[in-house]
Every structure is written in structure tokens, then in C-alpha cells.
Enzyme design. Structure first.
Site, PDB file in Angstrom:
ATOM      1  N   GLU A 189      -5.920   0.296 -19.500  1.00  0.00           N
ATOM      2  CA  GLU A 189      -4.813  -0.693 -19.437  1.00  0.00           C
ATOM      3  C   GLU A 189      -5.019  -1.840 -18.357  1.00  0.00           C
ATOM      4  O   GLU A 189      -4.622  -1.700 -17.271  1.00  0.00           O
ATOM      5  CB  GLU A 189      -3.438   0.058 -18.709  1.00  0.00           C
ATOM      6  CG  GLU A 189      -3.044   1.186 -20.090  1.00  0.00           C
ATOM      7  CD  GLU A 189      -1.711   2.010 -19.034  1.00  0.00           C
ATOM      8  OE1 GLU A 189      -1.049   2.763 -20.196  1.00  0.00           O
ATOM      9  OE2 GLU A 189      -1.374   1.908 -18.088  1.00  0.00           O
ATOM     10  N   GLU A 197      -2.639   6.203 -25.910  1.00  0.00           N
ATOM     11  CA  GLU A 197      -1.850   6.801 -24.854  1.00  0.00           C
ATOM     12  C   GLU A 197      -0.174   6.560 -25.028  1.00  0.00           C
ATOM     13  O   GLU A 197       0.173   5.610 -25.560  1.00  0.00           O
ATOM     14  CB  GLU A 197      -2.075   6.143 -23.579  1.00  0.00           C
ATOM     15  CG  GLU A 197      -1.408   6.872 -22.465  1.00  0.00           C
ATOM     16  CD  GLU A 197      -1.845   6.359 -21.058  1.00  0.00           C
ATOM     17  OE1 GLU A 197      -2.962   6.514 -20.809  1.00  0.00           O
ATOM     18  OE2 GLU A 197      -0.825   6.220 -20.113  1.00  0.00           O
TER      19      GLU A 197
END
Length: 326
Positions: free
Chosen positions: A164, A251
Site C-alpha cells: 500500500e 486486501e
């Protein structure tokens, strides 16, 4: 004219099949030849196998390896694949925090390899996740060179090269990603590679407007937490799909982006329905026992799997039931 279109369609399907490479086999401990999982490839916006069938993977992500190494073992892999029905597992190797990969690289490698080796043995797909929030280009290249060398030609393995990105621009993330992709492709020419995008994997529209070119079998990740990210992120991802960007939700979860707070069951179902309609693979976060909503397990949960309902939080039961219902 109909024959021409049939020829074009046949050529497209043939390209999809050869783009995945040919199926391979392996030997078990007795020396017997057994079939491996179908090799994956990316055709258009879809994940496919070598037969040209669309593939939708559903599974779970392990939590940060340095905090929950007790779950990184062959027994939990077997349990999650056989009992929960997970088709893909994600080994999330933390990078920057205390005792993570930058401080203790061998611990990270050992945890990842335990999960990946067990996934191969249990015939499930597995994501090697560089679980970072900032660019560590040289360290990432070195790590993925090791992984690609170890698992070259193994169809189970998917490489997620940036979990991320937070503060880095898409230009910076793209430059980094190309360098890491080059490193992997010099060793492993076919495996699927997942690329992150800025702002915790929500600025997918930026990647759609300036995608990476020159490489096959690349997908881009979107992460969502259903009580924070709603229709606006689905619309943004639809924009990217419309621009031809292949998406993999590596995710996701049902609560707030903090990982805590209430589970928004209605919005979680909206996301499930949306992903099903678009044939998008997803991985739920996480196999861990932290005192937060998104950790699926209670501290009573065994390190080896075989968890009972009393060992699971509500989120763990929800994910298990969704996987078993497929």
C-alpha cells in the site's frame, strides 16, 4: 464474414492459452508425477488459466509476519485450504516496522517460504506480499530476485511487489514497480505480478490513466474496508476496468479502514456482489489475533489451525462461511 469472426475468436483464445504457458507437472515424495495447479495469466482485464477459462480466486491474508509468526506454518495452510476452502493465501511480509524484514530479513524469508512451500504442497495459489508503505527499491529487488529464483516456473506463486503506497505519487510508484518487474521477469517470465497504487491502493484511476506498458501478466491492486470505502471506490475501479486495467483485490475487510469498528454487513455484501459480477479475485484481511475487528482469531486459537467457533471473531466466521459457500 462469420468465418472471419470465428477465426479471430479462435486466434484470441489461442493467444490466451499460450500466454499462460503450458501446464506442468511435479513429483511427490514418492517420485510419482502429479499435476500442478493451472498456470495463471492476464487477458484483457481478466485473470485466466491456460485453458482460457476465467479464474476468480477467493482467500485470506496472513497478518504482518513479525507480529504473528506463529500462524506462518504448514498446518494453518492446510487447514485454511481444506476446511475453509481458501483458493489463495497471502503471506504478508512486513518491511519497515520493528523486527520486520529490514531489521531481520531471514525471519521474514523463513515465514514466507513456510507458507509458500505449504501452499504448493496443498495445491492452492499463494501471494508473496511485500507488505510495505514506502518505496524500498533495492531491498525489494534483492528479495524478489531470491523468491523468483526459488519458485521459478511454479504456477502457484503470485508476486505482490508493493502492498500500500501511502505518500508516494503514481509516477514514483510506477518507476519503482517497473524496476522490480524487470528484476522478476529476468528470472521468472510468466508469473502474475500485482502492482499497488497510491493512497493505500485507492487511487486506481491514476494507474488507469498511465499504466505500465511492455509487460504481460500484470494486475493492479485495490484495497477496501467496507465501512470506510463505498460506492465511490467501486465507481473509481469501474473507471479503471473501463480503461482496460486488470484488477485484483489483494486486501479487503468489512469494517473501518483502521481495521477496527463495526462491520458494515450491507456494504460488505455490496462489495461481494460487485466483485462477483466483474469476476474479480479477493483476499480478506487477516489471520491474526490482535484486539481489533479485522483480526479473525482470538488469542485462544491454536497456532496450527483446526479452529473452533469459539476461537473465531465475528469477522473470521463471516469470511470462513463465505469461502465455504463458493
Amino acid at each position: 464474414m462469420m468465418n472471419i469472426w470465428k477465426g479471430i475468436l479462435a486466434a484470441f483464445m489461442l493467444a490466451a492459452v499460450f500466454g499462460c504457458g503450458m501446464g506442468t507437472s511435479k513429483k511427490n515424495g514418492s517420485g510419482e508425477v502429479v499435476e500442478q495447479l493451472p498456470r495463471l495469466c492476464v487477458t484483457g482485464t481478466q485473470l485466466m488459466n491456460e485453458k482460457g477459462d476465467t479464474v476468480v480466486l477467493k482467500g485470506v491474508s496472513y497478518g504482518w509476519h513479525q507480529f504473528w509468526p506463529r500462524f506462518y506454518n504448514a498446518s494453518t495452510v492446510a487447514y485454511l485450504s481444506e476446511d475453509w476452502g481458501a483458493q489463495v493465501l497471502r503471506a504478508s511480509m512486513g518491511i519497515e516496522l520493528d523486527t520486520a524484514y529490514l531489521e531481520r530479513p531471514q525471519m521474514g524469508i523463513d515465514c514466507v517460504q513456510k507458507v509458500v512451500d505449504a501452499a504448493i504442497e496443498n495445491d492452492v495459489y499463494v501471494i508473496i506480499d511485500w507488505h510495505s508503505h514506502g518505496i524500498r527499491q533495492e531491498e525489494a529487488k534483492d528479495f524478489f530476485a531470491k523468491m523468483a529464483t526459488r519458485y521459478k516456473g511454479v504456477p502457484n506463486v503470485i508476486y505482490e511487489i508493493f502492498n500500500e503506497p501511502v505518500d508516494d505519487s503514481w509516477e514514483q510508484v510506477k518507476t519503482y514497480s517497473v524496476e522490480v518487474i524487470k528484476t522478476i521477469r529476468a528470472i521468472e517470465p510468466e508469473a502474475v505480478i500485482l502492482v499497488g497504487c497510491p493512497h493505500w491502493d485507492q487511487d486506481i484511476h491514476l494507474a488507469a490513466d498511465d499504466p505500465i506498458t511492455g509487460y504481460d501478466n500484470i494486475m493492479y491492486t485495490v484495497h477496501f474496508y467496507a465501512n470506510t470505502h463505498g460506492q465511490w471506490l467501486r465507481d473509481r475501479t469501474d473507471y479503471a476496468l473501463g480503461k482496460g486495467l486488470p484488477i485484483f483485490v489483494s486486501e479487503c475487510a468489512g469494517m473501518e479502514a483502521s481495521g477496527d469498528g463495526a462491520i458494515n454487513k450491507e456494504e460488505w455484501q455490496n462489495w461481494l456482489d460487485w466483485m462477483q459480477r466483474r469476476s474479480i479475485s479477493w483476499v480478506a484481511w487477516s489471520v491474526s489475533d490482535k484486539d481489533e475487528t479485522c483480526s479473525m482469531l482470538l488469542p485462544s486459537a491454536s497456532s496450527e489451525g483446526n479452529w473452533k467457533d469459539k476461537d473465531l471473531k465475528e469477522w473470521g466466521r463471516m469470511v470462513r462461511d463465505e469461502l465455504q459457500a463458493k
